[in-house]
Design a protein around this motif. Sequence first.
Motif, mmCIF file in Angstrom:
data_model
loop_
_atom_site.group_PDB
_atom_site.id
_atom_site.type_symbol
_atom_site.label_atom_id
_atom_site.label_comp_id
_atom_site.label_asym_id
_atom_site.label_seq_id
_atom_site.Cartn_x
_atom_site.Cartn_y
_atom_site.Cartn_z
ATOM 1 N N ASP A 1 -10.206 -9.380 -2.581
ATOM 2 C CA ASP A 1 -10.563 -7.999 -2.902
ATOM 3 C C ASP A 1 -9.372 -7.074 -2.704
ATOM 4 O OD1 ASP A 1 -13.042 -8.238 -3.804
ATOM 5 O OD2 ASP A 1 -14.061 -7.833 -1.889
ATOM 6 N N ALA B 1 -12.759 -3.074 -9.847
ATOM 7 C CA ALA B 1 -11.653 -2.356 -9.198
ATOM 8 C C ALA B 1 -11.122 -1.264 -10.116
ATOM 9 C CB ALA B 1 -10.551 -3.333 -8.832
ATOM 10 N N ARG C 1 -19.174 -5.803 -11.052
ATOM 11 C CA ARG C 1 -18.489 -6.719 -10.138
ATOM 12 C C ARG C 1 -18.909 -8.162 -10.379
ATOM 13 N NH1 ARG C 1 -16.212 -6.604 -5.043
ATOM 14 N NH2 ARG C 1 -16.724 -8.394 -3.755
ATOM 15 N N ALA D 1 -4.028 -0.866 -8.238
ATOM 16 C CA ALA D 1 -3.405 0.397 -7.829
ATOM 17 C C ALA D 1 -2.007 0.534 -8.424
ATOM 18 C CB ALA D 1 -3.345 0.487 -6.319
ATOM 19 N N THR E 1 -12.050 -7.509 -11.174
ATOM 20 C CA THR E 1 -10.990 -6.611 -11.639
ATOM 21 C C THR E 1 -11.603 -5.427 -12.369
ATOM 22 O OG1 THR E 1 -9.686 -8.567 -11.945
ATOM 23 C CG2 THR E 1 -8.801 -6.560 -12.846
ATOM 24 N N ASN F 1 -6.779 -7.599 -5.281
ATOM 25 C CA ASN F 1 -7.209 -7.007 -6.547
ATOM 26 C C ASN F 1 -6.976 -5.504 -6.549
ATOM 27 O OD1 ASN F 1 -8.136 -8.603 -8.674
ATOM 28 N ND2 ASN F 1 -9.845 -9.309 -7.422
ATOM 29 N N GLN F 2 -7.289 -4.902 -5.417
ATOM 30 C CA GLN F 2 -7.091 -3.451 -5.327
ATOM 31 C C GLN F 2 -5.610 -3.116 -5.433
ATOM 32 O OE1 GLN F 2 -8.970 -2.217 -1.693
ATOM 33 N NE2 GLN F 2 -10.985 -2.740 -2.488
ATOM 34 N N GLN F 3 -4.795 -3.927 -4.764
ATOM 35 C CA GLN F 3 -3.359 -3.669 -4.819
ATOM 36 C C GLN F 3 -2.851 -3.798 -6.253
ATOM 37 O OE1 GLN F 3 -1.714 -6.448 -2.004
ATOM 38 N NE2 GLN F 3 -2.145 -5.122 -0.258
ATOM 39 N N ARG G 1 -13.602 1.644 -10.363
ATOM 40 C CA ARG G 1 -13.612 2.483 -9.166
ATOM 41 C C ARG G 1 -12.507 3.532 -9.205
ATOM 42 N NH1 ARG G 1 -16.877 1.383 -4.970
ATOM 43 N NH2 ARG G 1 -17.898 -0.660 -4.946
ATOM 44 N N GLN G 2 -11.508 3.269 -10.017
ATOM 45 C CA GLN G 2 -10.415 4.230 -10.074
ATOM 46 C C GLN G 2 -10.612 5.260 -11.179
ATOM 47 O OE1 GLN G 2 -6.449 2.618 -9.430
ATOM 48 N NE2 GLN G 2 -7.471 0.657 -9.270
ATOM 49 N N ASP H 1 0.836 -1.202 0.000
ATOM 50 C CA ASP H 1 0.000 0.000 0.000
ATOM 51 C C ASP H 1 0.869 1.248 0.000
ATOM 52 O OD1 ASP H 1 -2.184 -1.570 -0.047
ATOM 53 O OD2 ASP H 1 -2.664 -1.404 2.092
#
Length: 560
Positions: free
Chosen positions: A317, A497, A489, A325, A494, A320-322, A500-501, A256
């Motif tokens: 989850d 995710a 979703r 990102a 993915t 996936n976010q990592q 969302r960005q 993160d």
Amino acid sequence: MTLALYRRYRPATFAELVGQEHVTAPLAKAIDGGRINHAYLFSGPRGCGKTSSARILARSLNCEEGPTSTPCGVCTSCVSLAPDGPGSIDVIEIDAASHGGVDDARDLRERAFYAPVSSRYKVYIVDEAHMVTTQGFNALLKVVEEPPDFLVFVFATTEPDKVLPTIRSRTHHYPFRLMAPAIMRRLLEVISEVETARIEPSVFPLVVRAGGGSARDSLSILDQLLAGAGPEGVTYKSAVSLLGVTDDALLDETIDALAAHDAPGVFRAVDQVVEAGHDPRRFATDLLDRLRDLIVLDAVPDASGNDLLDCPPDRLDLMNQQAAALGSATLSRMADTVHEGLTEMRGTTAPRLLLELVCARMLLPVDNYSADTVVGRLERLERRLQMADSRPEHVDPHKRSRTPVAPSPTTAPSHLSSTEATRLIALTAATPLTTTEKAEPDRPPTRPLVPLANDRRAVPPEERHKPLFERATPPVEVPRWPELLSAVRQGSRTAEALLRQARATQASNGVLKLTVTSAALALRLNDEIHKGILHHVARQILGDPLEIQVIVAPVGGAPY
Ligand SMILES: Nc1ncnc2c1ncn2[C@@H]1O[C@H](COP(=O)(O)OP(=O)(O)OP(=O)(O)O)[C@@H](O)[C@H]1O
Ligand SMILES: [Mg+2]
Ligand SMILES: [Zn+2]
């Protein structure tokens, strides 16, 4: 003394031998079809079932009901050849590590011609066969080539290449493999259940990883964890500290922090590693493993469903976010950096220092001339060329520059010929820094936000600072957005995710414009699968078929 788990759970039939179906199935067929060879070679990594299979083969050949791939288990032969049985005089195991010399081989050769005492076949299991000397093999050659009918040899080895080729060519070769993580995990779970052991589910991936694909090693590790467990059973915390692996929470923190370009956070994590008495190399190895998982997840969104990834669903989850990102380019750049660092760390007396340097390198802005950057620049330049193409020939430069330029959706530069591409790469790499970039030192200098030097001559000074991309476009409300997100979703986590960005910057006139901060994100949102899902869902929820455009608009100093 308790018997080790791996000995208590030695497979007694081919059916109990897991993860090696590619060898057990054809072997079983051959036995059931009566096609028995006089010599077999079982090769493969350690602890994956070679010796066990050799014993099962002997049991299968000598079962009173047989030869059969499913030995009855109750006849005299089956009982004596069971994993915990007394053994049979006609099944002879030779450990070549200690009996691989020429004298032992000659001795064996002489005895091999005596018929079996009470069984159908006389079976010689030559374990660790790579330890047999060349002379030893030569002494065996004749008997392996022209054996009496009742004689069967099984050579088991981790190094088949060291078995004399003349012997090897007389065998049926069955190569065993390392066990896949998912299969290993199931084996461990089943055995723990039979043992009624209390083990936190998050412990299994640790054991699987530490066992490196060897069933015996994994069972040994599990054994050790069970032996040291208190009334609460084997906990993730105790396993982490005993195995000396890095806590997932610490890896999460590090990733993160890397994604957020939070240098203090990264160095705090390193400090925690050292404070807790962990080896910096171990941390680097685990970080590399994590980066690998994220790269896989990034490339194969359903990786956890098809066994490419051993990740508990509740962590999926987050992972996936990592992955989203950081993006695939950054992930692979970081993995390279850690990998190089690990090589440097070998044998160093200051591993902490090196780990910190590795972290510093990962935090560096992208190298100006790296392939990733060049691809990014190539995309931007290509967009610019497309715009130039669509411009009328003789337009008043003042007018032209005042017309707001609408960027076209990001596309991969696949339609360029290779020479064009090379030329463009050379061109982009040579792009000088623009005045805007010099004026804003907090932004990485790789992002030309104003038209190129050539264009600049045509642009009046007051227009030069106008960004090419729609940086200032405010987000707009998309009706039923949360519903849209959750429907996406359903199709792909993915895709969600990624979505969302993105910010929606237009949702009218049949266009849904999504603005993201990096070319990497745009590429991923634009790929066939993700865009397909978006199209489908947008049509379902918003009614009309929409054109979806993905726009790159770097915001402030956001990471590239
Ligand atoms: N495929 C498998 N399925 C289930 N258990 C296995 C398997 N492979 C190995 N094991 C476990 O590991 C133990 C050791 O296996 P085995 O002795 O057959 O390995 P090996 O391949 O001969 O190893 P080495 O090369 O070290 O001799 C077995 O008693 C069993 O508990
Ligand atoms: Mg063995
Ligand atoms: Zn039997």
